[in-house]
Design a protein around this motif. Structure first.
Motif, PDB file in Angstrom:
ATOM      1  N   GLY A 315       0.784  -1.225   0.000  1.00  0.00           N
ATOM      2  CA  GLY A 315       0.000   0.000   0.000  1.00  0.00           C
ATOM      3  C   GLY A 315       0.814   1.271   0.000  1.00  0.00           C
ATOM      4  N   ARG A 316       2.134   1.154  -0.001  1.00  0.00           N
ATOM      5  CA  ARG A 316       2.983   2.341  -0.019  1.00  0.00           C
ATOM      6  C   ARG A 316       3.336   2.716  -1.459  1.00  0.00           C
ATOM      7  N   PRO A 317       3.515   4.005  -1.719  1.00  0.00           N
ATOM      8  CA  PRO A 317       3.862   4.425  -3.081  1.00  0.00           C
ATOM      9  C   PRO A 317       5.212   3.869  -3.514  1.00  0.00           C
ATOM     10  N   GLU A 318       5.299   3.471  -4.783  1.00  0.00           N
ATOM     11  CA  GLU A 318       6.533   2.896  -5.301  1.00  0.00           C
ATOM     12  C   GLU A 318       7.566   3.963  -5.654  1.00  0.00           C
ATOM     13  N   GLN A 319       7.138   5.206  -5.760  1.00  0.00           N
ATOM     14  CA  GLN A 319       8.072   6.299  -5.990  1.00  0.00           C
ATOM     15  C   GLN A 319       7.433   7.603  -5.520  1.00  0.00           C
ATOM     16  N   LYS A 320       8.289   8.596  -5.294  1.00  0.00           N
ATOM     17  CA  LYS A 320       7.793   9.929  -4.978  1.00  0.00           C
ATOM     18  C   LYS A 320       7.655  10.729  -6.270  1.00  0.00           C
ATOM     19  N   ILE A 321       6.638  11.581  -6.291  1.00  0.00           N
ATOM     20  CA  ILE A 321       6.441  12.479  -7.419  1.00  0.00           C
ATOM     21  C   ILE A 321       7.167  13.784  -7.133  1.00  0.00           C
ATOM     22  N   ALA A 322       7.985  14.233  -8.074  1.00  0.00           N
ATOM     23  CA  ALA A 322       8.729  15.484  -7.911  1.00  0.00           C
ATOM     24  C   ALA A 322       7.806  16.676  -8.124  1.00  0.00           C
ATOM     25  N   CYS A 323       8.167  17.797  -7.554  1.00  0.00           N
ATOM     26  CA  CYS A 323       7.468  19.052  -7.851  1.00  0.00           C
ATOM     27  C   CYS A 323       7.545  19.303  -9.350  1.00  0.00           C
ATOM     28  N   CYS A 324       6.430  19.741  -9.948  1.00  0.00           N
ATOM     29  CA  CYS A 324       6.397  19.933 -11.396  1.00  0.00           C
ATOM     30  C   CYS A 324       7.316  21.056 -11.863  1.00  0.00           C
TER      31      CYS A 324
END
Length: 333
Positions: A315-324
């Protein structure tokens, strides 16, 4: 040797994205303009000058981008550009769809603007025009050729989505042939028009990483500076929010001023222009989200375009999303 770098956030410079109107001759499927939230006004030249003056103290460190809608539909774009130049903004760019209304290339000179930036979303008319409208491909290419012939520095923006990523590999030869100086790869945002569409516009992490960096490298090898959003952080990289560590302003004709572009579909702007004064809003606004820490990285991305994020069995995200606003860049020597 080419210089590869992450374009770090910096308080030493800022970007002013100034929407002087929201009217446009096109109805692009991924347009982020939301007239219910951004207004339908066309700012008069006096208001444009007054609002530019609000950023005068930062002008020498600020990159100014005139946007719409389609900014060349504004009859006073040329005097607005000249006023901004006199105010000493670090750089001035006009973002256009290529139609170049009001004979704008006859009313300004290459000394007035640093770049004229053209939007093209396909390497062929079939793909581009399915997104932007019939005839847009030919109009954009003709506009680029006119600008280059007149000595203007030009850039091109290609907004990558599920509808056009298959043609991105065709762009290196095209932009080289056109004489483009800078190439920007954007990632589609699920806001504005695309917020009501299905999520097949979004590109998976795997397809993004196997396509975009390779094409960026190929474009840089032609001698063109190329910039693209990082989008996905590598393991161990720390998420930073541009709303906290950078100095960006997204100004709309109704006076709303956002610090984060992902917030623009909602009345959560952190600043507003009222009676030609820039003031903070007092209700709950976007700045409340900037300080939140979540495993996914960007809070607003999680809220408005969660299709970018994948999760593991735990249930944890596989990656972080960077600031656009965090970019990668290759600058040819």
């Amino acid at each position: 040797m080419m210089q590869r770098r992450t374009v770090a956030f910096s308080k030493d410079s800022s970007n002013l994205f100034f929407h002087i109107l929201t009217k446009c001759n096109l109805r692009c499927k991924h347009c982020y303009i939301n007239r219910d939230e951004h207004g339908r006004e066309t700012l008069d030249i006096g208001t444009i000058k007054a609002w530019l003056a609000l950023f005068l103290d930062r002008a020498p460190d600020t990159n100014l981008i005139f946007l719409g809608g389609e900014p060349t539909l504004h009859p006073d774009l040329a005097p607005a550009v000249r006023a901004a130049r006199q105010m000493g903004f670090s750089s001035i760019t006009i973002d256009t769809n290529g139609y170049l209304f009001h004979d704008i290339l006859e009313k300004i000179t290459p000394e007035d603007v640093d770049f004229i930036s053209f939007s093209l979303d396909g390497a062929t008319p079939a793909t581009n025009d399915a997104i932007r409208g019939k005839g847009c491909y030919d109009a954009c290419i003709a506009g680029v050729k006119r600008a280059v012939a007149k000595g203007f520095s030009t850039s091109m923006i290609y907004t990558v989505s599920g509808a056009n990523i298959h043609e991105l590999h065709l762009m290196p030869a095209m932009v080289k042939d056109l004489g483009i100086d800078r190439f920007f790869i954007q990632v589609v945002g699920i806001r504005g028009e695309s917020a009501g569409a299905n999520n097949d516009l979004q590109v998976t992490r795997e397809r993004w990483l196997e396509t975009v960096p390779l094409v960026a490298e190929q474009i840089a090898e032609t001698g063109i500076t190329v910039t693209w959003p990082k989008v996905f952080l590598n393991p161990g990289e720390v998420f930073e929010c541009a709303g906290i560590v950078a100095d960006n302003y997204f100004v709309f004709p109704n006076g709303r001023v956002y610090r984060c572009p992902l917030c623009e579909d909602y009345p959560v702007h952190g600043l507003e222009i009222r009676d030609n004064q820039l003031i903070p809003t007092t209700t709950l606004n976007e700045t409340a989200f900037f300080k939140l820490t979540i495993p996914e990285g960007c809070v607003m991305n999680k809220l408005v375009q969660p299709g970018n994020i994948t999760y593991g069995p735990d249930g944890r995200p596989e990656q972080k999303i960077a600031c656009c606003m965090l970019k990668q860049e290759i600058v040819p020597d």
